[in-house]
Design a protein around this motif. Structure first.
Motif, PDB file in Angstrom:
ATOM      1  N   GLN A  93       0.826  -1.210   0.000  1.00 52.64           N
ATOM      2  CA  GLN A  93       0.000   0.000   0.000  1.00 52.64           C
ATOM      3  C   GLN A  93       0.860   1.259   0.000  1.00 52.64           C
ATOM      4  OE1 GLN A  93      -2.413  -0.613   3.480  1.00 52.64           O
ATOM      5  NE2 GLN A  93      -3.947  -1.819   2.404  1.00 52.64           N
ATOM      6  N   ALA A  94       1.924   1.259   0.797  1.00 56.04           N
ATOM      7  CA  ALA A  94       2.801   2.428   0.866  1.00 56.04           C
ATOM      8  C   ALA A  94       3.452   2.708  -0.478  1.00 56.04           C
ATOM      9  CB  ALA A  94       3.867   2.219   1.937  1.00 56.04           C
ATOM     10  N   LYS A  95       3.880   1.656  -1.159  1.00 56.35           N
ATOM     11  CA  LYS A  95       4.500   1.827  -2.473  1.00 56.35           C
ATOM     12  C   LYS A  95       3.505   2.428  -3.458  1.00 56.35           C
ATOM     13  CE  LYS A  95       6.887  -0.696  -6.150  1.00 56.35           C
ATOM     14  NZ  LYS A  95       7.371  -2.031  -6.611  1.00 56.35           N
ATOM     15  N   GLN A  96       2.285   1.941  -3.426  1.00 56.35           N
ATOM     16  CA  GLN A  96       1.259   2.448  -4.335  1.00 56.35           C
ATOM     17  C   GLN A  96       0.911   3.902  -4.025  1.00 56.35           C
ATOM     18  OE1 GLN A  96      -2.449   0.352  -4.005  1.00 56.35           O
ATOM     19  NE2 GLN A  96      -3.554   1.777  -5.335  1.00 56.35           N
ATOM     20  N   LEU A  97       0.724   4.210  -2.748  1.00 56.42           N
ATOM     21  CA  LEU A  97       0.307   5.558  -2.355  1.00 56.42           C
ATOM     22  C   LEU A  97       1.424   6.583  -2.537  1.00 56.42           C
ATOM     23  CD1 LEU A  97      -1.638   4.588   0.886  1.00 56.42           C
ATOM     24  CD2 LEU A  97      -2.640   5.518  -1.212  1.00 56.42           C
ATOM     25  N   ALA A  98       2.674   6.137  -2.476  1.00 52.66           N
ATOM     26  CA  ALA A  98       3.805   7.063  -2.584  1.00 52.66           C
ATOM     27  C   ALA A  98       4.063   7.515  -4.014  1.00 52.66           C
ATOM     28  CB  ALA A  98       5.071   6.411  -2.014  1.00 52.66           C
ATOM     29  N   GLU A  99       3.471   6.832  -4.974  1.00 47.13           N
ATOM     30  CA  GLU A  99       3.703   7.180  -6.383  1.00 47.13           C
ATOM     31  C   GLU A  99       3.212   8.604  -6.682  1.00 47.13           C
ATOM     32  OE1 GLU A  99       1.881   4.235  -8.808  1.00 47.13           O
ATOM     33  OE2 GLU A  99       3.264   2.641  -8.223  1.00 47.13           O
ATOM     34  N   VAL A 143       4.122  11.344  -5.288  1.00 46.44           N
ATOM     35  CA  VAL A 143       4.075  12.209  -4.109  1.00 46.44           C
ATOM     36  C   VAL A 143       5.486  12.680  -3.755  1.00 46.44           C
ATOM     37  CG1 VAL A 143       3.509  12.355  -1.653  1.00 46.44           C
ATOM     38  CG2 VAL A 143       2.006  11.098  -3.220  1.00 46.44           C
ATOM     39  N   VAL A 144       5.655  13.957  -3.531  1.00 47.03           N
ATOM     40  CA  VAL A 144       6.929  14.540  -3.111  1.00 47.03           C
ATOM     41  C   VAL A 144       6.850  14.785  -1.601  1.00 47.03           C
ATOM     42  CG1 VAL A 144       8.491  16.506  -3.311  1.00 47.03           C
ATOM     43  CG2 VAL A 144       7.329  15.601  -5.348  1.00 47.03           C
ATOM     44  N   PHE A 145       7.807  14.267  -0.867  1.00 45.45           N
ATOM     45  CA  PHE A 145       7.745  14.341   0.590  1.00 45.45           C
ATOM     46  C   PHE A 145       7.659  15.778   1.087  1.00 45.45           C
ATOM     47  CE2 PHE A 145       9.762  14.587   4.782  1.00 45.45           C
ATOM     48  CZ  PHE A 145       8.950  13.712   5.487  1.00 45.45           C
ATOM     49  N   ALA A 146       8.478  16.674   0.527  1.00 46.47           N
ATOM     50  CA  ALA A 146       8.523  18.058   1.005  1.00 46.47           C
ATOM     51  C   ALA A 146       7.175  18.761   0.843  1.00 46.47           C
ATOM     52  CB  ALA A 146       9.603  18.826   0.254  1.00 46.47           C
ATOM     53  N   LYS A 147       6.377  18.357  -0.144  1.00 46.40           N
ATOM     54  CA  LYS A 147       5.081  18.990  -0.387  1.00 46.40           C
ATOM     55  C   LYS A 147       3.938  18.316   0.371  1.00 46.40           C
ATOM     56  CE  LYS A 147       6.143  20.627  -5.094  1.00 46.40           C
ATOM     57  NZ  LYS A 147       5.688  20.591  -6.503  1.00 46.40           N
ATOM     58  N   SER A 148       4.196  17.132   0.910  1.00 42.38           N
ATOM     59  CA  SER A 148       3.098  16.341   1.456  1.00 42.38           C
ATOM     60  C   SER A 148       3.166  16.091   2.954  1.00 42.38           C
ATOM     61  CB  SER A 148       3.036  14.988   0.737  1.00 42.38           C
ATOM     62  OG  SER A 148       4.247  14.266   0.938  1.00 42.38           O
ATOM     63  N   ASP A 196      12.617   9.756  -0.793  1.00 43.71           N
ATOM     64  CA  ASP A 196      11.708   8.749  -1.345  1.00 43.71           C
ATOM     65  C   ASP A 196      11.323   7.715  -0.288  1.00 43.71           C
ATOM     66  OD1 ASP A 196      14.298   7.795  -1.256  1.00 43.71           O
ATOM     67  OD2 ASP A 196      14.099   6.569  -3.064  1.00 43.71           O
ATOM     68  N   ILE A 197      12.276   7.382   0.587  1.00 44.28           N
ATOM     69  CA  ILE A 197      11.978   6.453   1.678  1.00 44.28           C
ATOM     70  C   ILE A 197      11.083   7.130   2.706  1.00 44.28           C
ATOM     71  CG2 ILE A 197      12.964   5.041   3.527  1.00 44.28           C
ATOM     72  CD1 ILE A 197      15.453   4.690   1.836  1.00 44.28           C
ATOM     73  N   LYS A 198      11.346   8.411   2.958  1.00 45.14           N
ATOM     74  CA  LYS A 198      10.491   9.168   3.878  1.00 45.14           C
ATOM     75  C   LYS A 198       9.037   9.159   3.401  1.00 45.14           C
ATOM     76  CE  LYS A 198      13.744  12.605   5.740  1.00 45.14           C
ATOM     77  NZ  LYS A 198      14.030  14.055   5.831  1.00 45.14           N
ATOM     78  N   THR A 199       8.843   9.256   2.097  1.00 46.47           N
ATOM     79  CA  THR A 199       7.484   9.264   1.552  1.00 46.47           C
ATOM     80  C   THR A 199       6.783   7.942   1.841  1.00 46.47           C
ATOM     81  OG1 THR A 199       8.206  10.754  -0.220  1.00 46.47           O
ATOM     82  CG2 THR A 199       6.101   9.619  -0.520  1.00 46.47           C
TER      83      THR A 199
END
Length: 214
Positions: free
Chosen positions: A132-138, A140-145, A183-186
């Motif tokens: 789920q995390a892999k799918q939802l992270a697509e 998405v930029v961590f700094a903006k989210s 990317d891991i943080k996301t």
């Protein structure tokens, strides 16, 4: 169906519901996955058997509950169904072991089964949450989210316990300060939020915010 058998079935069913309710409450992000494990069903079965056994004991001791002869058997069944958990969690005595107080009684068995269910559910849940995390992270930029997405999710939820929200918020704050790659943080951000609000709510929040997160 004879009334006696019906009363035992009622007590066992209520005990099973109490056990299932506890399992569901512990794993709100995926109650279905939790109930699919053998350990969870063993926990539910122990509760059902304990409720039936409690009813048998109430009948044997002729506990009346100050009710009429017609209603006493059914009140016994209700009391056994909902009260067996208290008996299961009781301790006959305690002893000192390594400086710690160890409780001896049926609660030990119940806790062992529940811990087994915890491990089984965690193993299955870890695989599910990783996907789920892999799918939802697509996209998405961590700094903006990492600030906007949690606030949006928490606002959508009307009955999110304050303790769960606080734990997630503190974990995400530490994540933002961590030197881990973005990317891991996301991925970790998504896992924290799935644990807090559930996959469906997080997916809807991501879709609502759309390009603002990318």
């Amino acid at each position: 169906m004879p009334d006696g058998l019906a009363q035992y079935l009622l007590a066992a069913a209520l005990g099973a519901l109490v056990g299932a309710g506890e399992i569901i409450a512990r794993y709100r992000d995926s109650p279905g996955g939790a109930l699919a494990t053998k350990a969870a069903w063993a926990y539910i079965a122990v509760n059902a058997v304990a409720s039936a056994a409690t009813l048998w004991l109430a009948v044997l001791l002729q506990i009346e509950f100050k009710a009429t002869p017609e209603t006493t058997p059914w009140i016994r069944a209700l009391a056994a169904g909902f009260g067996a958990m208290a008996i299961l969690r009781s301790s006959f005595f305690t002893r000192q072991e390594g400086g710690a107080e160890v409780r001896i009684g049926p609660g030990n068995l119940l806790q062992s089964i529940l811990e087994s269910a915890d491990h089984a559910v965690d193993r299955a849940g870890a695989e599910r949450r990783a996907r789920q995390a892999k799918q939802l992270a697509e996209g998405v930029v961590f700094a903006k989210s990492y600030e906007a997405l949690p606030v949006y999710c928490f606002t959508l939820m009307q009955n999110l316990p304050a303790a769960d929200q606080k734990f997630a918020a503190e974990s995400i704050k530490k994540l933002g300060e961590s030197p881990i790659a973005d990317d891991i943080k996301t991925h970790l951000l998504m896992i924290y939020l799935v644990n807090a609000v559930g996959y469906d709510a997080l997916k809807s929040a991501k879709e609502s915010l759309g390009d603002k997160l990318g």
